[in-house]
Design an enzyme around this catalytic site. Structure first.
Site, mmCIF file in Angstrom:
data_model
loop_
_atom_site.group_PDB
_atom_site.id
_atom_site.type_symbol
_atom_site.label_atom_id
_atom_site.label_comp_id
_atom_site.label_asym_id
_atom_site.label_seq_id
_atom_site.Cartn_x
_atom_site.Cartn_y
_atom_site.Cartn_z
ATOM 1 N N LYS A 115 0.856 -1.185 0.000
ATOM 2 C CA LYS A 115 0.000 0.000 0.000
ATOM 3 C C LYS A 115 0.893 1.237 0.000
ATOM 4 O O LYS A 115 1.846 1.310 0.768
ATOM 5 C CB LYS A 115 -0.906 -0.011 1.237
ATOM 6 N N HIS A 124 1.282 5.668 -0.221
ATOM 7 C CA HIS A 124 0.786 7.052 -0.229
ATOM 8 C C HIS A 124 1.803 7.771 -1.100
ATOM 9 O O HIS A 124 2.759 8.374 -0.594
ATOM 10 C CB HIS A 124 0.775 7.644 1.180
ATOM 11 N N ARG A 146 -5.371 6.432 -1.989
ATOM 12 C CA ARG A 146 -5.586 7.829 -2.372
ATOM 13 C C ARG A 146 -6.788 8.459 -1.666
ATOM 14 O O ARG A 146 -6.907 9.665 -1.598
ATOM 15 C CB ARG A 146 -5.731 7.904 -3.899
ATOM 16 N N LYS A 147 -7.690 7.643 -1.189
ATOM 17 C CA LYS A 147 -8.898 8.135 -0.483
ATOM 18 C C LYS A 147 -9.570 9.286 -1.242
ATOM 19 O O LYS A 147 -9.734 10.398 -0.724
ATOM 20 C CB LYS A 147 -8.571 8.564 0.950
ATOM 21 N N PHE A 148 -9.952 9.000 -2.478
ATOM 22 C CA PHE A 148 -10.682 9.992 -3.277
ATOM 23 C C PHE A 148 -11.962 10.402 -2.535
ATOM 24 O O PHE A 148 -12.572 9.575 -1.848
ATOM 25 C CB PHE A 148 -11.063 9.396 -4.629
ATOM 26 N N ALA A 149 -12.369 11.662 -2.713
ATOM 27 C CA ALA A 149 -13.549 12.127 -1.971
ATOM 28 C C ALA A 149 -14.251 13.290 -2.672
ATOM 29 O O ALA A 149 -14.873 14.118 -2.007
ATOM 30 C CB ALA A 149 -13.137 12.540 -0.569
ATOM 31 N N ASP A 150 -14.169 13.371 -4.015
ATOM 32 C CA ASP A 150 -14.734 14.547 -4.697
ATOM 33 C C ASP A 150 -15.810 14.113 -5.710
ATOM 34 O O ASP A 150 -16.161 12.943 -5.791
ATOM 35 C CB ASP A 150 -13.590 15.323 -5.368
ATOM 36 N N ARG A 208 3.600 1.060 10.474
ATOM 37 C CA ARG A 208 4.706 1.233 11.427
ATOM 38 C C ARG A 208 5.047 -0.052 12.176
ATOM 39 O O ARG A 208 6.192 -0.239 12.577
ATOM 40 C CB ARG A 208 4.360 2.374 12.398
#
Ligand code: S5P
Length: 276
Positions: free
Chosen positions: A63, A65, A95-99, A243
């Site tokens: 994964k 970022h 990416r956690k798209f939110a638009d 982590r």
């Protein structure tokens, strides 16, 4: 609720999926005997590639970022793809798209990162409603990508609970070709279904962050559960560990490898215990 698909093996479940990314992920998990995804949240390309190469043998999924890399150049993607072939893992850009649909379609296909070109899976917040899936699917579906909806979060005080979670699952159910599952803390099968709706064969993948063996959380609201709690008790499919694997000394590669092996072993043992 119908007997859950997660009581079958990852390999058997791959046979019932239609989305290419979901099939690849389940097949990889079965082949490599791992349900571990490592989240490589570091800020230099050198550390990123060293850690991916070190943990690659133990994971089904890396994964990323990608936007936190300070020295990002597009050539890094080719090196990441080479490591994905070398070690046999998939890539998930978190990416956690939110638009709105039109904007996320551009964010997914274009810009600096061109995520849809290289990331087998990505994720989106359901907050804008079904249009976000439509926008992302217009880019990702033709190239065999899969989407995860964030139905729950691991953080203290998360708003993604109750009817929000139920609505996320309903949105997924209406877009089964592209939405392959959820970022969530529990199995989602059957949630939010109408009484007369047949969801017997439903099999959404559940990828779960907030996993740690030696810590219960951090100072910024993160909460950790063990692989056993996540895979065995909550019926999730993939443990996402950041982590807990890469730790604080990014140069201590042997220790990073040892921790990846430990999480892989714990995650797989919990999976074997839940198979009936
Ligand atoms: O609810 C969530 C969803 C995600 S995708 N909680 C999370 O922690 N994540 C991500 O998982 C987060 O962005 C980070 O990349 C990773 C967890 O990292 P760790 O270091 O706390 O294991």
């Amino acid at each position: 609720m119908a007997p859950s698909a997660h009581l079958k093996s990852y390999g058997q479940r791959a046979l019932k999926q239609t989305n290419p990314a979901a099939i690849l992920l389940l097949e990889t998990m079965e082949r490599k005997k791992t349900n571990l995804a490592v989240s490589v949240d570091v800020t230099t390309s050198a550390d990123f590639l060293t850690i991916v190469d070190a943990v690659g043998p133990f994971v089904c999924l890396i994964k990323t970022h990608i936007d936190i890399l300070e020295d990002f150049e597009y050539s890094l993607i080719e090196r990441l793809e080479n490591l994905s072939l070398k070690h046999d893992f998939l890539i998930f850009e978190d990416r956690k798209f939110a638009d709105i649909g039109n904007t996320v379609a551009h964010q997914y296909s274009s810009g600096v990162y061109k995520i849809a070109r290289w990331s087998h899976l990505t994720n989106a917040h359901p907050v804008p409603g079904p249009s976000i899936i439509k926008g992302l699917a217009s880019v990702g579906l033709p190239v065999g990508r899969g989407l995860l909806l964030l139905a729950e979060m691991s953080t203290k005080g998360s708003l993604a609970t109750g009817t929000y979670t139920e609505d996320a699952v309903r949105m997924a159910r209406l877009n089964r070709d592209f939405v392959v599952g959820f970022i969530a803390q529990h199995r989602m099968d059957g949630i939010g279904a109408a009484p007369d709706e047949d969801v017997t064969d439903e099999d959404f993948l559940v990828l779960t962050p907030g996993v740690g063996l030696d810590s219960k959380g951090d100072a910024m609201g993160q909460q950790y559960r063990t692989p056993e709690e996540v895979i065995l008790d909550s019926g999730c499919d993939v443990i996402i560990v950041g982590r807990g694997v890469y730790g604080t000394d990014l140069k201590a590669t042997a220790a990073i490898v040892a921790r990846a092996e430990r999480y892989m072993a714990e995650g797989w043992a919990a999976y074997l215990r839940r198979l009936v």
